[in-house]
Design an enzyme around this catalytic site. Structure first.
Site, mmCIF file in Angstrom:
data_model
loop_
_atom_site.group_PDB
_atom_site.id
_atom_site.type_symbol
_atom_site.label_atom_id
_atom_site.label_comp_id
_atom_site.label_asym_id
_atom_site.label_seq_id
_atom_site.Cartn_x
_atom_site.Cartn_y
_atom_site.Cartn_z
ATOM 1 N N ASP A 1 4.615 -0.927 -7.246
ATOM 2 C CA ASP A 1 5.134 0.009 -6.246
ATOM 3 C C ASP A 1 6.406 0.686 -6.757
ATOM 4 O O ASP A 1 7.311 0.014 -7.257
ATOM 5 C CB ASP A 1 5.459 -0.754 -4.951
ATOM 6 C CG ASP A 1 4.310 -1.630 -4.470
ATOM 7 O OD1 ASP A 1 3.361 -1.081 -3.912
ATOM 8 O OD2 ASP A 1 4.371 -2.866 -4.684
ATOM 9 N N ASP B 1 1.327 2.418 -6.441
ATOM 10 C CA ASP B 1 1.705 3.186 -5.251
ATOM 11 C C ASP B 1 3.005 3.917 -5.526
ATOM 12 O O ASP B 1 3.958 3.314 -6.037
ATOM 13 C CB ASP B 1 1.927 2.261 -4.037
ATOM 14 C CG ASP B 1 0.632 1.676 -3.513
ATOM 15 O OD1 ASP B 1 -0.450 2.183 -3.878
ATOM 16 O OD2 ASP B 1 0.708 0.711 -2.721
ATOM 17 N N ASP C 1 -0.428 -4.894 -7.383
ATOM 18 C CA ASP C 1 -0.215 -3.485 -7.715
ATOM 19 C C ASP C 1 1.223 -3.319 -8.187
ATOM 20 O O ASP C 1 1.964 -4.301 -8.257
ATOM 21 C CB ASP C 1 -0.493 -2.587 -6.498
ATOM 22 C CG ASP C 1 0.530 -2.776 -5.380
ATOM 23 O OD1 ASP C 1 1.432 -3.638 -5.512
ATOM 24 O OD2 ASP C 1 0.443 -2.047 -4.382
#
Ligand code: DCT
Ligand code: MG
Length: 389
Positions: free
Chosen positions: A225, A313, A223
């Site tokens: 962040d 995120d 992902d």
């Protein structure tokens, strides 16, 4: 809305097994070429660990063992292998003999036996057995779905679900194919640009920082962040919701799980460590257009879509907690664990993503930079790219 899952996703298991099979020729121990290993700290925060892992053959095996123990709720053994793997990752060169390994912290009988076997025949029988174990493979596959942890995976496994069935699981399968594929540095950079434009169109003095694995210099991640905040006291949560609104408006949000802040300054310090911090955050799946990515999308599927889904995120702490959040979200997980363990055991202090508390002086220690926090802890500063513990 249920999302259909195609059989091609089951290839995941095979790909996983392939990733962990060594395939290389056996390495024989050679006493003449081995160099003595310098004293290595038991704390990852006192070691410098770059992404260049000279001991991948051993650390991959240890991670499989750690995961297997975790799946069997044997936390102690699991942590022991994670720590042993972390120690090996910090070494400047490959372990050539058992003598090299025996003097290292956290390398106990079991891990030494695994190293010995790998040195002799190039692989570990025990690891091979785990990798072909039905329960292990199935849990691994289920847990590769966004939002599925060990508990859910175990529940599905007990129900006898050996693989994904069409239309069975709703949200987690949203864009499963895309988000189970690694995100490249160029893709992370492109997302950074998009979010940066979005954030600064809302507040010109906002601060956006790339964190997580990409801040540590990794080439790929699961992902991306980011920390987003503003110097305006108490406005950070409002900023995050405005960012989400704007991304939605631009048609970039495919999925959004927003968690409002539960942070309460008056309740610091936290004596019980929480796995997650209390700041406002959101777990997103964003749509990334290939045209925004330098060199194009990573491993484009050739389906002509020209875009991919990416997990992102965003966390939004007040500016006063920025340094602690940055340190916490930069990772790696093992580095963070050892920072907290070091603070507690060696300094009688409590560290988390919100604050650093000195239990002797009974006071919170302020910090505006990561360097301040390392200094409070009496630690040499470790660069983000050296935190890949
Ligand atoms: N973190 C943590 N404890 C958790 C979850 C996360 O300390 N329970 C920290 C460590 C890393 C950072 O937050 C971001 O988490 P991930 O994205 O899971 O890790 P990563 O290092 O960025 O790995 P990847 O490159 O795969 O995204
Ligand atoms: Mg990450």
């Amino acid at each position: 809305k249920p999302v259909a899952v195609e059989p091609r996703h089951l290839i995941q298991v095979e790909m996983f097994c392939h990733k962990y099979s060594t395939g290389s020729l056996p390495m024989l121990p050679d006493a003449t070429t081995s160099t003595p290993v310098a004293k290595v700290s038991q704390y990852a925060c006192q070691r410098r660990t770059t992404t260049a892992n000279s001991n991948k053959i051993f650390t991959d095996a240890f991670e499989v063992l750690a995961e297997s123990y975790e799946f069997n709720e044997m936390e102690g053994q699991s942590l022991a292998f994670r720590r042993a793997a972390s120690v090996l990752r910090s070494l400047p060169s490959k372990i050539q003999s058992l003598r090299d390994a025996e003097s290292l912290p956290f390398l106990g009988k079991h891990s030494i036996a695994v190293i010995e076997e790998i040195l002799q025949c190039g692989f570990s029988m025990e690891v091979q057995k785990i990798l072909s174990n039905e329960r292990f493979k199935t849990l691994k596959l289920f847990m590769s779905v966004f939002g599925v942890g060990l508990k859910t995976a175990e529940k599905w496994y007990r129900k006898g679900l050996l693989s994904f069935t069409r239309g069975l699981f709703p949200t987690g399968f949203l864009h499963y194919g895309d988000i189970s594929r690694a995100v490249s540095k160029a893709e992370a950079q492109a997302l950074g640009n998009i979010i940066d434009e979005t954030v600064h169109a809302i507040t010109s003095d906002a601060l956006l920082t790339l964190t997580g694995g990409f801040r540590r210099g990794k080439d790929f991640g699961h992902d991306v962040d980011f920390i987003v905040t503003t110097p305006e006291m108490g406005k950070e949560e409002h900023l995050l919701t405005a960012v989400i609104e704007s991304l939605k408006h631009q048609g970039l949000i495919l999925y959004c799980d927003y968690r409002a802040s539960t942070f309460d300054m008056s309740r610091l310090p936290n004596h019980k460590f929480d796995a997650m911090d209390h700041f406002a955050k959101c777990f997103l799946i964003l749509r990334l257009d290939g045209s925004r990515v330098e060199g194009g999308l990573c491993g484009a599927e050739g389906d002509g879509r020209g875009w991919r889904a990416v997990r992102v995120d965003l966390v939004s702490p007040p500016m006063k907690q920025y340094a602690f959040t940055l340190l916490g979200w930069t990772g790696s997980k093992q580095f963070e664990r050892d920072l907290r363990r070091f603070a507690q055991k060696e300094r009688h202090m409590l560290l988390d993503n919100h604050a650093l508390y000195d239990k002797t002086k009974r006071e919170l220690l302020a910090a505006t930079t990561e360097q301040d926090i390392f200094a409070h802890l009496g630690l040499q500063y470790i660069e983000p790219c050296q935190r890949n513990a």
